[in-house]
Enzyme design. Sequence first.
Site, PDB file in Angstrom:
ATOM      1  N   GLY A  46       0.696  -1.229   0.103  1.00  0.00           N
ATOM      2  CA  GLY A  46      -0.013  -0.080  -0.076  1.00  0.00           C
ATOM      3  C   GLY A  46       0.813   1.164   0.173  1.00  0.00           C
ATOM      4  CD  GLN A  51       3.245   5.573   2.984  1.00  0.00           C
ATOM      5  OE1 GLN A  51       2.202   5.206   2.565  1.00  0.00           O
ATOM      6  NE2 GLN A  51       4.173   4.914   3.652  1.00  0.00           N
ATOM      7  CB  CYS A  94       4.785   1.815   7.897  1.00  0.00           C
ATOM      8  SG  CYS A  94       4.191   3.461   7.292  1.00  0.00           S
ATOM      9  CG  LEU A  95       6.540   0.919   1.872  1.00  0.00           C
ATOM     10  CD1 LEU A  95       6.021   1.368   0.505  1.00  0.00           C
ATOM     11  CD2 LEU A  95       7.625  -0.012   1.746  1.00  0.00           C
ATOM     12  CG  HIS A 136      -1.171   1.158   7.253  1.00  0.00           C
ATOM     13  ND1 HIS A 136      -0.161   0.569   8.447  1.00  0.00           N
ATOM     14  CD2 HIS A 136      -0.303   1.814   6.541  1.00  0.00           C
ATOM     15  CE1 HIS A 136       1.088   0.967   7.815  1.00  0.00           C
ATOM     16  NE2 HIS A 136       0.940   1.763   6.878  1.00  0.00           N
ATOM     17  CD  GLU A 137      -1.443   2.369   2.825  1.00  0.00           C
ATOM     18  OE1 GLU A 137      -0.908   3.521   2.770  1.00  0.00           O
ATOM     19  OE2 GLU A 137      -0.755   1.412   3.058  1.00  0.00           O
ATOM     20  CG  HIS A 140      -0.091   6.708   5.780  1.00  0.00           C
ATOM     21  ND1 HIS A 140       1.066   7.162   6.594  1.00  0.00           N
ATOM     22  CD2 HIS A 140       0.331   5.550   5.645  1.00  0.00           C
ATOM     23  CE1 HIS A 140       1.886   6.029   6.679  1.00  0.00           C
ATOM     24  NE2 HIS A 140       1.464   4.983   6.044  1.00  0.00           N
TER      25      HIS A 140
HETATM   26  O1  GNR Z   1       3.685  -2.590   2.722  1.00  0.00           O
HETATM   27  C1  GNR Z   1       2.967  -2.411   3.699  1.00  0.00           C
HETATM   28  N1  GNR Z   1       2.765  -3.780   4.489  1.00  0.00           N
HETATM   29  C2  GNR Z   1       1.888  -3.620   5.329  1.00  0.00           C
HETATM   30  C3  GNR Z   1       1.627  -4.569   5.861  1.00  0.00           C
HETATM   31  C4  GNR Z   1       0.709  -4.860   7.213  1.00  0.00           C
HETATM   32  C5  GNR Z   1      -0.057  -3.709   7.195  1.00  0.00           C
HETATM   33  C6  GNR Z   1      -0.041  -2.606   6.554  1.00  0.00           C
HETATM   34  C7  GNR Z   1       0.887  -2.505   5.406  1.00  0.00           C
HETATM   35  S1  GNR Z   1       1.194  -1.130   4.487  1.00  0.00           S
HETATM   36  C8  GNR Z   1       2.787  -1.050   4.167  1.00  0.00           C
HETATM   37  C9  GNR Z   1       3.012  -0.168   3.133  1.00  0.00           C
HETATM   38  C10 GNR Z   1       2.976   1.299   3.459  1.00  0.00           C
HETATM   39  O2  GNR Z   1       3.587   1.932   4.455  1.00  0.00           O
HETATM   40  N2  GNR Z   1       1.707   1.901   3.503  1.00  0.00           N
HETATM   41  O3  GNR Z   1       1.289   2.947   4.008  1.00  0.00           O
HETATM   42 NI    NI Z   2       2.385   2.844   5.864  1.00  0.00          NI
END
Ligand code: GNR
Ligand code: NI
Length: 168
Positions: A46, A51, A94-95, A136-137, A140
Site C-alpha cells: 500500500g 508518503q 510501513c514504508l 493503515h492507508e 496516513h
Molecule cells: O507494505 C506495507 N505492508 C503492510 C503490512 C501490514 C499492514 C499494513 C501494511 S502497509 C505497508 C506499506 C505502507 O507503508 N503503506 O502506507
Molecule cells: Ni504506511
Amino acid sequence: MPLKPLIILPDPVLRRHSEPVAEVNAAITTLIDDMLETMYEAPGIGLAAIQVGVPLRLLVLDVAGKDEPRNPQVFINPEIVWRSMAMSRYEEGCLSIPGYYAEVERPNKIRATYRDRSGKAQEIAAEGLLATCLQHEIDHLNGILFIDHISKLKRDMVMRKFKKKQKL
Ligand code: GNR
Ligand code: NI
C-alpha cells in the site's frame, strides 16, 4: 513513469492532514501511476500520497499474494462508513518506518466509500488483510501512523531510533 522518493520518519510531513482530491485530472492519474510504480518497487502492499510528499486524500494498494497476478487498487477520497465490532491483529510495517514491525489491532471488517481512478463513486466491503491495509492507508491521510496504535513505550523507542538514524 518516475519513482518517487519516500518520506521517512521522523519527517513531520507524515503528520500532515491530507486534503480531498477535487477532480481526477491528468495530474492525478500521473501521480497514481507513479505511486503504483513506487509501491511495487519498494516493495509494499500500500502507499498513501503523503508518503511521497503529496498531501492529497489518495492511496493505492495491492494485497494480491506472491504467486497471484497484480491487482492494483486506487482509492480517492476514501471514507470508512462502517466498522465491525470484531477486531483482528496483523503484524504491520510501513514504508515510512523501514525495518520496524509490530502487531496492531483493528476492526476485522469495514465498508468504505471512495472514487476510483475514473472518478466514479464506489463502495467496498473489505476484510482481513485488505481491511487492515485500507485502514493503515486511510490513517496516513489523517497524519496517523501504525506506531500510534502501539504502546507509548514502543513508540518512543521507535521515534528515538529513527531520530538518531536521521542524524548519522
Ligand atoms: O507494505 C506495507 N505492508 C503492510 C503490512 C501490514 C499492514 C499494513 C501494511 S502497509 C505497508 C506499506 C505502507 O507503508 N503503506 O502506507
Ligand atoms: Ni504506511
